[in-house]
Enzyme design. Structure first.
Site, PDB file in Angstrom:
ATOM      1  N   HIS A   1       0.868  -1.183   0.000  1.00  0.00           N
ATOM      2  CA  HIS A   1       0.000   0.000   0.000  1.00  0.00           C
ATOM      3  C   HIS A   1       0.903   1.231   0.000  1.00  0.00           C
ATOM      4  CE1 HIS A   1      -2.842   2.889   1.821  1.00  0.00           C
ATOM      5  NE2 HIS A   1      -3.806   2.062   1.460  1.00  0.00           N
TER       6      HIS A   1
ATOM      7  N   ASP B   1       3.051  -4.686   8.102  1.00  0.00           N
ATOM      8  CA  ASP B   1       1.820  -3.921   7.948  1.00  0.00           C
ATOM      9  C   ASP B   1       0.658  -4.911   8.111  1.00  0.00           C
ATOM     10  OD1 ASP B   1      -0.500  -2.803   6.953  1.00  0.00           O
ATOM     11  OD2 ASP B   1       0.438  -1.857   5.222  1.00  0.00           O
TER      12      ASP B   1
ATOM     13  N   GLN C   1      -4.489  -5.376   6.833  1.00  0.00           N
ATOM     14  CA  GLN C   1      -5.447  -6.304   6.203  1.00  0.00           C
ATOM     15  C   GLN C   1      -5.401  -7.702   6.807  1.00  0.00           C
ATOM     16  OE1 GLN C   1      -7.800  -5.402   4.222  1.00  0.00           O
ATOM     17  NE2 GLN C   1      -7.110  -3.375   3.595  1.00  0.00           N
TER      18      GLN C   1
ATOM     19  N   LYS D   1     -10.496  -0.934  10.539  1.00  0.00           N
ATOM     20  CA  LYS D   1     -10.612  -2.109   9.660  1.00  0.00           C
ATOM     21  C   LYS D   1     -10.950  -3.365  10.467  1.00  0.00           C
ATOM     22  CE  LYS D   1      -7.356  -0.354   6.243  1.00  0.00           C
ATOM     23  NZ  LYS D   1      -8.129   0.088   5.091  1.00  0.00           N
TER      24      LYS D   1
ATOM     25  N   CYS E   1      -4.704   2.418  -3.726  1.00  0.00           N
ATOM     26  CA  CYS E   1      -3.475   2.940  -3.097  1.00  0.00           C
ATOM     27  C   CYS E   1      -2.316   1.972  -3.268  1.00  0.00           C
ATOM     28  CB  CYS E   1      -3.674   3.232  -1.612  1.00  0.00           C
ATOM     29  SG  CYS E   1      -4.836   4.536  -1.314  1.00  0.00           S
TER      30      CYS E   1
HETATM   31  N1  PMP Z   1      -1.778  -0.847   4.552  1.00  0.00           N
HETATM   32  C1  PMP Z   1      -2.706  -1.594   3.955  1.00  0.00           C
HETATM   33  C2  PMP Z   1      -2.324  -2.955   3.432  1.00  0.00           C
HETATM   34  C3  PMP Z   1      -4.005  -1.113   3.810  1.00  0.00           C
HETATM   35  O1  PMP Z   1      -4.935  -1.852   3.200  1.00  0.00           O
HETATM   36  C4  PMP Z   1      -4.328   0.175   4.312  1.00  0.00           C
HETATM   37  C5  PMP Z   1      -5.715   0.755   4.167  1.00  0.00           C
HETATM   38  N2  PMP Z   1      -6.307   0.572   2.933  1.00  0.00           N
HETATM   39  C6  PMP Z   1      -3.314   0.896   4.945  1.00  0.00           C
HETATM   40  C7  PMP Z   1      -2.063   0.355   5.054  1.00  0.00           C
HETATM   41  C8  PMP Z   1      -3.580   2.262   5.511  1.00  0.00           C
HETATM   42  O2  PMP Z   1      -4.487   2.175   6.579  1.00  0.00           O
HETATM   43  P1  PMP Z   1      -5.083   3.500   7.215  1.00  0.00           P
HETATM   44  O3  PMP Z   1      -5.632   4.306   6.099  1.00  0.00           O
HETATM   45  O4  PMP Z   1      -6.136   2.997   8.156  1.00  0.00           O
HETATM   46  O5  PMP Z   1      -3.968   4.186   7.925  1.00  0.00           O
END
Ligand code: PMP
Length: 404
Positions: A122, A199, A202, A225, A363
């Site tokens: 991401h 990270d 997910q 999430k 993203c």
């Molecule tokens: N890493 C991953 C793999 C994600 O899917 C996301 C959110 N789509 C993020 C980081 C960022 O999370 P947040 O916007 O809650 O900070």
């Protein structure tokens, strides 16, 4: 297993209609809906307890502090961290990643050093490192993947060298659903004395995470999430690293004493928590984690795995269907395109049928480049989704496909 009808009653939003159609909410990878117990706990705290934490001697402040610190302990248990001091509350995964990128690079990296990330990260796990790269002259190295969406671990081993200072990888891809072999990656990195940041944005909602079993050095996730409120997240870090890293932000809460000549920082975890924390949200997060734990992460995983497999099978019967991410280690995400229908058209028309999916690059633009596409349609499942909802998705995609 759990009773899905009862579970759905905990999420009143799921009974909504959009455009006169029952809502089919399949955008859980972006954010999940909140159970009543989370909303009730937060409302109750604002109604009956609210006071700023840590600094007050009065009753309400102490009660709010107790709730906030009890939430930290709930998080510790949830990811099986050894010490509560290793749990830092942040605004979310993004802030956790920025914190580590900034403080770790400040303390441990110099020009010519390298960070290893993967091709399926991401942007939150790419851009914070690039910001440091621009400031300090460090370089990013990228673990490639197969066409199925599996990271190539042999290539990762080749990337590690004596300039590698840290590895930062996602446990589960938000686009492909691939569950990455982070334990193996961590083992290999540790053989070279390189720490690993995971990270967990997910993974945390879908599988039991045990940071001691993984032996990761840092782990990040977002409350929203995992059925908790927005605006709160977690960074776990091994004490030995956090102790050596400088604070990320300055302000109240993170100091022991301040004078114009010298400021002494607080001990962990407060050193990394400048300013008033969102103590109502941390309470809500703890309730969400309790909710998930009571259902059982193994039960949730089994349910979502079933939905994912079923969705893959059914979607594949649609002519022109292309599914991205076909690893045998795959989580509750299905990304796809049909023929040459633009992902935005598919998403917009599904929306008119009441089906909420995400469209675009998610993203993860470098991953889109690797796949040679501009974006996908992504359905992502949660503990409350049903087989009937997958059927609605498949019928909707079939219907839209016929229109083109
Ligand atoms: N890493 C991953 C793999 C994600 O899917 C996301 C959110 N789509 C993020 C980081 C960022 O999370 P947040 O916007 O809650 O900070």
């Amino acid at each position: 297993m759990y009773d899905i009808d009862n579970v759905r009653k905990d999420f009143p939003i799921l009974t909504r209609e959009v455009y006169g159609k029952p809502l089919v909410y399949l955008d859980n990878g972006a954010t999940t809906q909140k159970p009543l117990c989370v909303l009730d706990a937060m409302r109750d705290e604002y109604l009956n307890v609210n006071a700023n934490v840590h600094r007050g001697v009065h009753y309400l402040s102490q009660q709010a502090t107790d709730l906030h610190e009890a939430s930290r302990e709930t998080v510790r248990k949830f990811i099986n961290a050894p010490k509560v001091e290793e749990i830092i509350f942040t605004r979310g995964t993004t802030e956790s990643l920025n914190l580590v990128a900034s403080s770790f690079c400040d303390r441990f990296m110099k020009e010519g050093d390298e960070v290893i990330v993967s091709v399926m990260e991401h942007h939150s796990n790419i851009v914070p490192w690039q910001l440091q790269a621009a400031k300090k002259g460090i370089a990013l190295r990228v673990i490639p993947m197969t066409d199925e969406g599996d990271l190539i671990v042999d290539e990762f081993e080749k990337l590690i060298n004596d300039r590698t200072r840290i590895v930062s990888v996602t446990q589960v891809s938000n686009v492909l659903g691939t569950v990455n072999p982070v334990k193996e990656i961590i083992r290999i990195a540790h053989e070279h004395n390189v720490p690993v940041m995971v990270d967990g944005a997910q993974s945390t909602p879908h599988m039991k995470v045990d940071v001691q079993e993984l032996d990761c050095d840092f782990f990040a996730f977002s409350g929203h999430k995992v059925y908790g409120p927005t605006g709160v997240g977690v960074l776990y870090g091994k004490e030995k690293w956090l102790d050596m890293m400088p604070p990320y932000q300055g302000g109240g809460e993170m100091i022991e004493s301040v004078s114009f000549e010298k400021t002494v920082f607080e001990k962990l975890p407060f050193k990394f928590e400048a300013g008033t924390p969102d103590y109502v949200a941390t309470h809500g997060l703890a309730k969400a984690l309790d909710y998930v734990s009571a259902l059982g992460l193994d039960n949730i995983a089994a349910h979502e795995q079933y939905l994912t497999r079923y969705a893959m099978e059914q979607l594949q019967t649609i002519p022109g269907m292309r599914i991205f991410g076909t690893s045998s280690h795959k989580d509750a995400v299905v990304s796809f395109l049909v023929g040459d229908i633009h992902h935005l058209d598919m998403g917009t028309l599904l929306d008119r049928l009441g089906i909420a999916v995400r469209t675009g690059h998610h993203c993860a633009e470098p991953l889109m480049t690797r796949l040679g596409i501009a974006g996908t349609v992504r359905a992502s499942f949660a503990l409350y989704n049903t087989v009937e909802e997958v059927d609605s998705l498949v019928a909707g995609v079939r219907r839209v496909s016929r229109m083109f």
